[in-house]
Design a protein around this motif. Structure first.
Motif, PDB file in Angstrom:
ATOM      1  N   VAL A  60       0.868  -1.186   0.000  1.00 50.87           N
ATOM      2  CA  VAL A  60       0.000   0.000   0.000  1.00 50.87           C
ATOM      3  C   VAL A  60       0.901   1.232   0.000  1.00 50.87           C
ATOM      4  O   VAL A  60       1.439   1.613   1.033  1.00 50.87           O
ATOM      5  CB  VAL A  60      -0.923   0.018   1.245  1.00 50.87           C
ATOM      6  N   PHE A  64      -0.997   4.439  -4.688  1.00 53.71           N
ATOM      7  CA  PHE A  64      -2.291   3.758  -4.542  1.00 53.71           C
ATOM      8  C   PHE A  64      -3.267   4.643  -3.768  1.00 53.71           C
ATOM      9  O   PHE A  64      -4.432   4.791  -4.157  1.00 53.71           O
ATOM     10  CB  PHE A  64      -2.107   2.422  -3.826  1.00 53.71           C
ATOM     11  N   CYS A 105     -11.994  -0.638  -6.467  1.00 54.34           N
ATOM     12  CA  CYS A 105     -12.092  -1.219  -5.131  1.00 54.34           C
ATOM     13  C   CYS A 105     -12.157  -2.746  -5.183  1.00 54.34           C
ATOM     14  O   CYS A 105     -11.560  -3.421  -4.338  1.00 54.34           O
ATOM     15  CB  CYS A 105     -13.316  -0.661  -4.403  1.00 54.34           C
ATOM     16  N   GLU A 107     -10.966  -4.701  -7.644  1.00 53.62           N
ATOM     17  CA  GLU A 107      -9.679  -5.216  -8.126  1.00 53.62           C
ATOM     18  C   GLU A 107      -8.584  -5.095  -7.066  1.00 53.62           C
ATOM     19  O   GLU A 107      -7.596  -5.834  -7.102  1.00 53.62           O
ATOM     20  CB  GLU A 107      -9.271  -4.477  -9.398  1.00 53.62           C
ATOM     21  N   ASN A 108      -8.757  -4.156  -6.134  1.00 62.08           N
ATOM     22  CA  ASN A 108      -7.771  -3.931  -5.068  1.00 62.08           C
ATOM     23  C   ASN A 108      -8.430  -4.093  -3.700  1.00 62.08           C
ATOM     24  O   ASN A 108      -8.167  -3.337  -2.766  1.00 62.08           O
ATOM     25  CB  ASN A 108      -7.173  -2.530  -5.196  1.00 62.08           C
ATOM     26  N   ARG A 109      -9.289  -5.098  -3.617  1.00 64.20           N
ATOM     27  CA  ARG A 109     -10.171  -5.265  -2.459  1.00 64.20           C
ATOM     28  C   ARG A 109      -9.446  -5.184  -1.119  1.00 64.20           C
ATOM     29  O   ARG A 109      -9.794  -4.377  -0.255  1.00 64.20           O
ATOM     30  CB  ARG A 109     -10.896  -6.613  -2.589  1.00 64.20           C
ATOM     31  N   ARG A 111      -6.378  -4.195  -0.436  1.00 63.40           N
ATOM     32  CA  ARG A 111      -5.625  -2.948  -0.264  1.00 63.40           C
ATOM     33  C   ARG A 111      -6.541  -1.819   0.225  1.00 63.40           C
ATOM     34  O   ARG A 111      -6.150  -1.007   1.068  1.00 63.40           O
ATOM     35  CB  ARG A 111      -4.947  -2.546  -1.580  1.00 63.40           C
TER      36      ARG A 111
END
Length: 204
Positions: A60, A64, A105, A107-109, A111
Protein backbone atom coordinates in the motif's frame (compact mmCIF):
# COMPACT_ATOMS: atom_id res chain seq x y z
CA UNK A 1 15.17 -20.67 -12.99
CA UNK A 2 16.58 -19.13 -9.80
CA UNK A 3 15.03 -15.77 -10.72
CA UNK A 4 11.63 -17.41 -11.30
CA UNK A 5 11.82 -18.99 -7.84
CA UNK A 6 12.74 -15.64 -6.30
CA UNK A 7 9.79 -13.89 -7.96
CA UNK A 8 7.48 -16.72 -6.94
CA UNK A 9 8.54 -16.54 -3.29
CA UNK A 10 8.20 -12.75 -3.22
CA UNK A 11 4.70 -13.03 -4.67
CA UNK A 12 3.77 -15.57 -2.01
CA UNK A 13 5.02 -13.24 0.72
CA UNK A 14 3.17 -10.18 -0.57
CA UNK A 15 -0.01 -12.19 -1.09
CA UNK A 16 0.15 -13.54 2.46
CA UNK A 17 0.93 -10.08 3.82
CA UNK A 18 -2.10 -8.60 2.05
CA UNK A 19 -4.34 -11.17 3.72
CA UNK A 20 -2.80 -10.77 7.18
CA UNK A 21 -2.72 -6.96 7.10
CA UNK A 22 -6.35 -6.86 5.91
CA UNK A 23 -7.42 -9.27 8.65
CA UNK A 24 -5.38 -8.03 11.62
CA UNK A 25 -4.21 -4.54 10.67
CA UNK A 26 -0.74 -3.11 10.32
CA UNK A 27 -0.02 -2.85 14.04
CA UNK A 28 -1.09 -6.35 15.04
CA UNK A 29 0.35 -8.27 12.09
CA UNK A 30 3.75 -9.89 12.62
CA UNK A 31 6.39 -10.99 10.17
CA UNK A 32 6.30 -14.47 11.72
CA UNK A 33 2.62 -15.05 10.94
CA UNK A 34 3.04 -13.59 7.45
CA UNK A 35 5.90 -16.05 6.92
CA UNK A 36 3.72 -18.96 8.09
CA UNK A 37 0.91 -17.89 5.75
CA UNK A 38 3.40 -17.63 2.88
CA UNK A 39 4.94 -21.02 3.64
CA UNK A 40 8.45 -19.64 4.18
CA UNK A 41 10.71 -19.06 7.16
CA UNK A 42 10.65 -15.70 8.92
CA UNK A 43 14.31 -15.25 8.05
CA UNK A 44 13.54 -15.75 4.38
CA UNK A 45 11.14 -12.79 4.38
CA UNK A 46 14.02 -10.49 5.32
CA UNK A 47 15.83 -11.47 2.15
CA UNK A 48 13.04 -9.71 0.25
CA UNK A 49 11.87 -7.02 2.66
CA UNK A 50 14.07 -5.21 5.19
CA UNK A 51 11.28 -4.96 7.79
CA UNK A 52 7.50 -4.84 8.24
CA UNK A 53 7.38 -1.22 7.05
CA UNK A 54 9.06 -2.10 3.76
CA UNK A 55 6.63 -4.97 3.25
CA UNK A 56 3.57 -2.89 4.14
CA UNK A 57 4.49 0.11 1.99
CA UNK A 58 5.42 -2.20 -0.85
CA UNK A 59 1.77 -3.27 -0.83
CA UNK A 60 0.00 0.00 0.00
CA UNK A 61 1.98 2.98 -1.28
CA UNK A 62 1.36 6.69 -1.83
CA UNK A 63 0.49 6.16 -5.49
CA UNK A 64 -2.29 3.76 -4.54
CA UNK A 65 -3.67 6.09 -1.86
CA UNK A 66 -3.57 9.00 -4.32
CA UNK A 67 -5.36 7.01 -7.04
CA UNK A 68 -8.16 6.09 -4.63
CA UNK A 69 -8.54 9.70 -3.46
CA UNK A 70 -8.71 11.04 -7.01
CA UNK A 71 -11.40 8.55 -8.03
CA UNK A 72 -13.45 9.30 -4.92
CA UNK A 73 -13.24 13.04 -5.52
CA UNK A 74 -14.20 12.62 -9.19
CA UNK A 75 -17.26 10.62 -8.14
CA UNK A 76 -18.48 13.37 -5.82
CA UNK A 77 -17.64 16.19 -8.24
CA UNK A 78 -19.61 14.42 -10.98
CA UNK A 79 -22.72 15.40 -9.01
CA UNK A 80 -22.07 19.14 -9.44
CA UNK A 81 -25.35 20.81 -10.32
CA UNK A 82 -27.34 17.58 -9.90
CA UNK A 83 -30.32 17.86 -7.55
CA UNK A 84 -31.55 14.27 -7.79
CA UNK A 85 -29.20 11.45 -8.76
CA UNK A 86 -32.22 9.25 -9.52
CA UNK A 87 -32.96 11.41 -12.56
CA UNK A 88 -29.55 10.75 -14.12
CA UNK A 89 -29.39 8.41 -17.14
CA UNK A 90 -27.14 5.31 -16.88
CA UNK A 91 -24.59 7.01 -19.16
CA UNK A 92 -24.23 10.06 -16.87
CA UNK A 93 -20.69 10.85 -15.71
CA UNK A 94 -21.61 10.14 -12.10
CA UNK A 95 -22.65 6.56 -12.83
CA UNK A 96 -19.63 5.90 -15.06
CA UNK A 97 -17.18 7.22 -12.47
CA UNK A 98 -19.01 5.34 -9.69
CA UNK A 99 -18.50 2.12 -11.62
CA UNK A 100 -14.84 2.99 -12.21
CA UNK A 101 -14.34 3.55 -8.48
CA UNK A 102 -16.15 0.34 -7.60
CA UNK A 103 -14.08 -1.59 -10.15
CA UNK A 104 -10.91 -0.14 -8.60
CA UNK A 105 -12.09 -1.22 -5.13
CA UNK A 106 -12.98 -4.73 -6.28
CA UNK A 107 -9.68 -5.22 -8.13
CA UNK A 108 -7.77 -3.93 -5.07
CA UNK A 109 -10.17 -5.26 -2.46
CA UNK A 110 -7.76 -6.03 0.36
CA UNK A 111 -5.62 -2.95 -0.26
CA UNK A 112 -8.70 -0.72 0.12
CA UNK A 113 -9.68 -2.58 3.31
CA UNK A 114 -6.20 -1.92 4.70
CA UNK A 115 -6.08 1.72 3.61
CA UNK A 116 -9.52 2.63 4.98
CA UNK A 117 -9.77 0.35 7.97
CA UNK A 118 -6.58 -1.43 9.01
CA UNK A 119 -3.82 1.18 8.73
CA UNK A 120 -3.48 2.13 12.41
CA UNK A 121 0.15 2.73 13.34
CA UNK A 122 1.23 3.37 9.74
CA UNK A 123 1.57 6.67 7.93
CA UNK A 124 -1.96 6.08 6.60
CA UNK A 125 -3.38 5.94 10.12
CA UNK A 126 -5.53 9.04 9.51
CA UNK A 127 -6.40 8.24 5.90
CA UNK A 128 -9.92 7.07 6.76
CA UNK A 129 -10.52 10.13 8.94
CA UNK A 130 -9.12 12.44 6.25
CA UNK A 131 -11.36 10.75 3.67
CA UNK A 132 -14.40 11.45 5.85
CA UNK A 133 -13.33 15.09 6.25
CA UNK A 134 -12.85 15.37 2.49
CA UNK A 135 -16.27 13.90 1.78
CA UNK A 136 -17.95 16.25 4.26
CA UNK A 137 -16.31 19.27 2.63
CA UNK A 138 -17.34 18.10 -0.84
CA UNK A 139 -20.93 17.44 0.29
CA UNK A 140 -21.24 20.90 1.81
CA UNK A 141 -19.72 22.44 -1.32
CA UNK A 142 -22.21 20.54 -3.49
CA UNK A 143 -25.32 21.51 -1.55
CA UNK A 144 -24.19 25.12 -1.13
CA UNK A 145 -23.89 25.36 -4.90
CA UNK A 146 -27.53 24.24 -5.11
CA UNK A 147 -28.58 26.56 -2.25
CA UNK A 148 -26.22 29.52 -1.67
CA UNK A 149 -28.18 30.42 1.49
CA UNK A 150 -27.41 27.06 3.11
CA UNK A 151 -26.20 27.47 6.69
CA UNK A 152 -24.16 24.61 8.15
CA UNK A 153 -24.21 24.42 11.94
CA UNK A 154 -21.85 22.55 14.22
CA UNK A 155 -24.60 19.99 14.86
CA UNK A 156 -24.97 19.46 11.10
CA UNK A 157 -21.23 18.89 10.77
CA UNK A 158 -21.41 16.36 13.60
CA UNK A 159 -24.20 14.48 11.83
CA UNK A 160 -22.33 14.58 8.52
CA UNK A 161 -19.30 13.14 10.26
CA UNK A 162 -21.43 10.25 11.56
CA UNK A 163 -23.00 9.73 8.12
CA UNK A 164 -19.68 9.56 6.30
CA UNK A 165 -17.99 7.45 8.96
CA UNK A 166 -20.83 5.00 8.38
CA UNK A 167 -20.32 5.20 4.63
CA UNK A 168 -16.59 4.46 4.84
CA UNK A 169 -17.09 1.74 7.44
CA UNK A 170 -19.70 0.04 5.27
CA UNK A 171 -17.35 0.09 2.27
CA UNK A 172 -14.61 -1.56 4.36
CA UNK A 173 -16.98 -4.15 5.80
CA UNK A 174 -18.45 -5.06 2.41
CA UNK A 175 -15.01 -5.47 0.83
CA UNK A 176 -13.74 -7.46 3.82
CA UNK A 177 -16.77 -9.74 4.02
CA UNK A 178 -17.40 -10.58 0.36
CA UNK A 179 -14.97 -11.96 -2.19
CA UNK A 180 -17.60 -12.50 -4.87
CA UNK A 181 -17.78 -9.52 -7.24
CA UNK A 182 -21.57 -9.67 -7.63
CA UNK A 183 -22.06 -9.69 -3.86
CA UNK A 184 -19.77 -6.68 -3.44
CA UNK A 185 -21.61 -4.78 -6.15
CA UNK A 186 -25.00 -5.60 -4.64
CA UNK A 187 -23.88 -4.51 -1.16
CA UNK A 188 -22.26 -1.27 -2.34
CA UNK A 189 -25.04 -0.28 -4.76
CA UNK A 190 -27.69 -0.97 -2.13
CA UNK A 191 -25.97 1.10 0.53
CA UNK A 192 -25.16 3.91 -1.92
CA UNK A 193 -28.86 4.30 -2.77
CA UNK A 194 -29.71 4.57 0.91
CA UNK A 195 -26.81 6.94 1.55
CA UNK A 196 -27.60 9.35 -1.31
CA UNK A 197 -31.32 9.44 -0.51
CA UNK A 198 -30.56 10.12 3.15
CA UNK A 199 -28.03 12.80 2.33
CA UNK A 200 -30.48 14.59 0.05
CA UNK A 201 -33.15 14.51 2.77
CA UNK A 202 -30.63 15.74 5.33
CA UNK A 203 -29.95 18.92 3.34
CA UNK A 204 -33.58 19.41 2.24
Amino acid sequence: MAQYLKDDVQESITSAALTIFARKGYESATMAEIARAAGVSTGNIYRYFANKDALFYGIVDDGFARAFTILLRRRVKALDGVEDVRALPPTAAYHLISEELLRFCIENRLRVVILLGRAGGSRYERFSEETVERLIALAIEHFRALDPCLSVTEAMRFNLDQIYQGFVRTMVNALARFEDEDAIQEAVHGYSKYHLAGLRSFFA
